[in-house]
Design a protein around this motif. Sequence first.
Motif, mmCIF file in Angstrom:
data_model
loop_
_atom_site.group_PDB
_atom_site.id
_atom_site.type_symbol
_atom_site.label_atom_id
_atom_site.label_comp_id
_atom_site.label_asym_id
_atom_site.label_seq_id
_atom_site.Cartn_x
_atom_site.Cartn_y
_atom_site.Cartn_z
ATOM 1 N N LEU A 112 27.773 -0.004 -24.775
ATOM 2 C CA LEU A 112 28.328 0.515 -23.817
ATOM 3 C C LEU A 112 29.277 1.478 -24.097
ATOM 4 C CD1 LEU A 112 29.482 -0.282 -20.871
ATOM 5 C CD2 LEU A 112 31.154 -1.860 -22.038
ATOM 6 N N SER A 113 30.010 1.692 -25.071
ATOM 7 C CA SER A 113 30.689 2.806 -25.208
ATOM 8 C C SER A 113 29.798 4.168 -25.209
ATOM 9 C CB SER A 113 31.488 2.712 -26.790
ATOM 10 O OG SER A 113 30.627 2.642 -27.731
ATOM 11 N N ALA A 306 29.837 -6.945 -22.958
ATOM 12 C CA ALA A 306 29.122 -5.834 -22.952
ATOM 13 C C ALA A 306 27.791 -6.032 -22.344
ATOM 14 C CB ALA A 306 29.255 -5.199 -24.410
ATOM 15 N N GLU A 307 27.005 -7.034 -22.910
ATOM 16 C CA GLU A 307 25.830 -7.317 -22.466
ATOM 17 C C GLU A 307 25.797 -7.446 -20.712
ATOM 18 O OE1 GLU A 307 24.696 -10.483 -24.857
ATOM 19 O OE2 GLU A 307 23.833 -9.199 -26.634
ATOM 20 N N HIS A 308 26.759 -8.310 -20.199
ATOM 21 C CA HIS A 308 26.611 -8.473 -18.884
ATOM 22 C C HIS A 308 26.839 -7.074 -18.217
ATOM 23 C CE1 HIS A 308 28.154 -9.842 -15.017
ATOM 24 N NE2 HIS A 308 29.188 -9.214 -15.192
ATOM 25 N N VAL A 309 27.825 -6.188 -18.737
ATOM 26 C CA VAL A 309 28.247 -5.351 -18.049
ATOM 27 C C VAL A 309 26.985 -4.203 -17.884
ATOM 28 C CG1 VAL A 309 29.339 -2.975 -17.910
ATOM 29 C CG2 VAL A 309 30.571 -5.216 -18.235
ATOM 30 N N MET A 310 26.052 -4.018 -18.969
ATOM 31 C CA MET A 310 25.186 -3.254 -19.137
ATOM 32 C C MET A 310 23.747 -3.560 -18.525
ATOM 33 S SD MET A 310 25.896 -0.362 -20.732
ATOM 34 C CE MET A 310 24.141 0.206 -21.196
ATOM 35 N N SER A 312 23.835 -5.663 -15.875
ATOM 36 C CA SER A 312 24.282 -5.485 -14.471
ATOM 37 C C SER A 312 23.705 -3.993 -13.932
ATOM 38 C CB SER A 312 25.582 -5.733 -14.086
ATOM 39 O OG SER A 312 25.816 -7.160 -14.346
ATOM 40 N N TRP A 313 24.352 -3.115 -14.902
ATOM 41 C CA TRP A 313 23.875 -1.589 -14.471
ATOM 42 C C TRP A 313 22.442 -1.351 -14.584
ATOM 43 C CZ3 TRP A 313 28.470 0.829 -17.524
ATOM 44 C CH2 TRP A 313 29.818 0.531 -16.717
ATOM 45 N N GLU A 314 21.792 -1.919 -15.354
ATOM 46 C CA GLU A 314 20.269 -1.612 -15.686
ATOM 47 C C GLU A 314 19.557 -2.402 -14.527
ATOM 48 O OE1 GLU A 314 19.405 -2.924 -19.450
ATOM 49 O OE2 GLU A 314 20.345 -1.504 -20.475
ATOM 50 N N ARG A 315 20.113 -3.310 -13.905
ATOM 51 C CA ARG A 315 19.481 -4.042 -12.801
ATOM 52 C C ARG A 315 19.890 -3.273 -11.352
ATOM 53 N NH1 ARG A 315 21.414 -8.055 -11.663
ATOM 54 N NH2 ARG A 315 22.959 -8.640 -13.290
ATOM 55 N N SER A 318 26.247 -4.213 -9.663
ATOM 56 C CA SER A 318 27.657 -4.200 -10.215
ATOM 57 C C SER A 318 27.946 -5.255 -11.013
ATOM 58 C CB SER A 318 28.713 -4.360 -8.965
ATOM 59 O OG SER A 318 30.164 -4.220 -9.505
ATOM 60 N N SER A 319 28.799 -5.011 -12.064
ATOM 61 C CA SER A 319 29.220 -6.063 -12.966
ATOM 62 C C SER A 319 30.348 -6.964 -12.413
ATOM 63 C CB SER A 319 29.358 -5.505 -14.515
ATOM 64 O OG SER A 319 30.321 -4.723 -14.337
ATOM 65 N N LEU A 320 30.877 -6.483 -11.341
ATOM 66 C CA LEU A 320 32.188 -7.336 -10.906
ATOM 67 C C LEU A 320 31.470 -7.976 -9.828
ATOM 68 C CD1 LEU A 320 34.384 -4.008 -10.632
ATOM 69 C CD2 LEU A 320 34.793 -5.915 -12.458
ATOM 70 N N LEU A 321 32.532 -8.959 -9.308
ATOM 71 C CA LEU A 321 32.308 -9.894 -8.002
ATOM 72 C C LEU A 321 32.588 -9.209 -6.874
ATOM 73 C CD1 LEU A 321 34.000 -12.882 -9.735
ATOM 74 C CD2 LEU A 321 31.615 -12.532 -9.756
ATOM 75 N N GLY A 322 31.604 -9.057 -5.905
ATOM 76 C CA GLY A 322 31.738 -8.542 -4.566
ATOM 77 C C GLY A 322 32.261 -6.997 -4.552
ATOM 78 N N GLN A 323 31.610 -6.608 -5.459
ATOM 79 C CA GLN A 323 31.840 -5.075 -5.627
ATOM 80 C C GLN A 323 30.315 -4.109 -5.230
ATOM 81 O OE1 GLN A 323 34.794 -4.206 -6.464
ATOM 82 N NE2 GLN A 323 34.551 -1.977 -7.045
ATOM 83 N N GLU A 324 30.637 -3.053 -4.723
ATOM 84 C CA GLU A 324 29.425 -2.263 -4.539
ATOM 85 C C GLU A 324 29.012 -1.714 -5.849
ATOM 86 O OE1 GLU A 324 28.333 -1.550 -1.565
ATOM 87 O OE2 GLU A 324 29.529 -2.568 -0.775
ATOM 88 N N VAL A 325 27.785 -1.206 -5.821
ATOM 89 C CA VAL A 325 26.980 -1.034 -6.885
ATOM 90 C C VAL A 325 27.505 0.275 -7.364
ATOM 91 C CG1 VAL A 325 24.828 -0.229 -7.847
ATOM 92 C CG2 VAL A 325 24.865 -2.049 -6.415
#
Length: 327
Positions: A112-113, A306-310, A312-315, A318-325
Motif C-alpha cells: 500500500l505504501s 492493507a489487503e482490504h484497501v488494495m 477494493s481499489w483493484e476492483r 471504495s475501501s470505505l463504507l458508503g463512499q464514492e470510488v
Amino acid sequence: MRLPPARGPLTDLLFDRLARPPATLPDAPGPDGEEDLQLALFACYELHYQGFDEVDDRWEWEPSLLRLRGLLEDRFERELAGVVPRPAPVPPGEVRRALTVLTAEDDDGPSLSLHLQREAGIDAFREFVIHRSIYHLKEADPHTWAIPRLRGRPKAALVEIQADEYGGGRPERMHCELFGHTMRGLGLDDSYGAYLPRVPAVTLAVTNAMSLFGLHRRLRGALVGHLAAIEMTSSLPNRRYAAGLRRLGGDAAAARFYDEHVQADAVHEQIAAADLCGGFAAAFPALTGDVLYGAACALALERRWAEHVMDSWERGASSLLGQEVPA
C-alpha cells in the motif's frame, strides 16, 4: 464525536441505550457479523478515551456494559487466536532478535505504501488518511495504558517513546496534532472521530486490538510487543507516504506528520525492541510469548487492513463504507 449509525442489532440496541441515562442493559443480541461486533467494541472502548457527546460519562463503569464488553472481547480474542499463529516463547535475552526476525519476515502483501508513493491519486490518498484517522487522532493513547503497569527499565523506555508521541510537552508537536494538519491539508475534517461512520470493521479491529491489550493488565506483554512491531515497521512506509503526498501537491505542513515518523520511529525502534521489550522480558520471563504474540497481531491486522484497501481499489471500489470510488 457523536454515536455513529448502527450496523446491526447489537449496535442498534447499544447506541439506543447509551443515549439515555445510565441503567442496567437488557440482554443484548449477539453481533450480526464483524461490522456489528467491531463497532460495538469500539464504542465500549471509546468510553475510556474521549467518549461521545450524547453519552453520559457514568456509562464508562456501568457493570452491565462492562459485562457486555467482556463478551465481545472474548469473541475478538478467539478470532485473533484463530488467524494469528502464536510464536513460541523465547529466553528473555532472545526477545529483541525474535522481534527483528518477526518483523523482517512479515509478508505485508500488496504494498500500500508503494502504491501511495507512486500511483495513487489524491482521492485515494484522502481515503487512506480517513482510515488512519481513527487511530492517529488518538495516537499513543492506547499504548499509554501500559505505563502504570510497568516499572524500572521498560517503564522508562515507554515514557521516552510516549513523550515524543505527545510532542515533548509542546501541544503543536503532538503527533495527533500533526495528523490534523495532514487532514486539513487534504481538505478533510480533522475533528476527532468525524469519519467513524465510514470506516469498516477491518479498520476498527486495528485500533480495537490496541485497546484490548492496553485495558487488560494480563495482556501488558502483548501491548509492549504490539508497540514494538509498529515502531520497527514504520519508518520506510512513512517515508513513502511523505513522498506520495508531496507528489500530489501536499505542502510541508501536510507532510510533517510522516516526516516526523521517519525520524522518530527509527529511534523508537531501538528503544522499543531493546529497552521496552527486552527489559520487560527480563522482568517477566514467562511472558516472552505474549510479547511476540502482540507483535504478530499488530503485523497480521495491519496486513489484513492493507489487503482490504488494495483489493477494493483493484476492483474499482471504495475501501470505505458508503463512499464514492476514489480516483
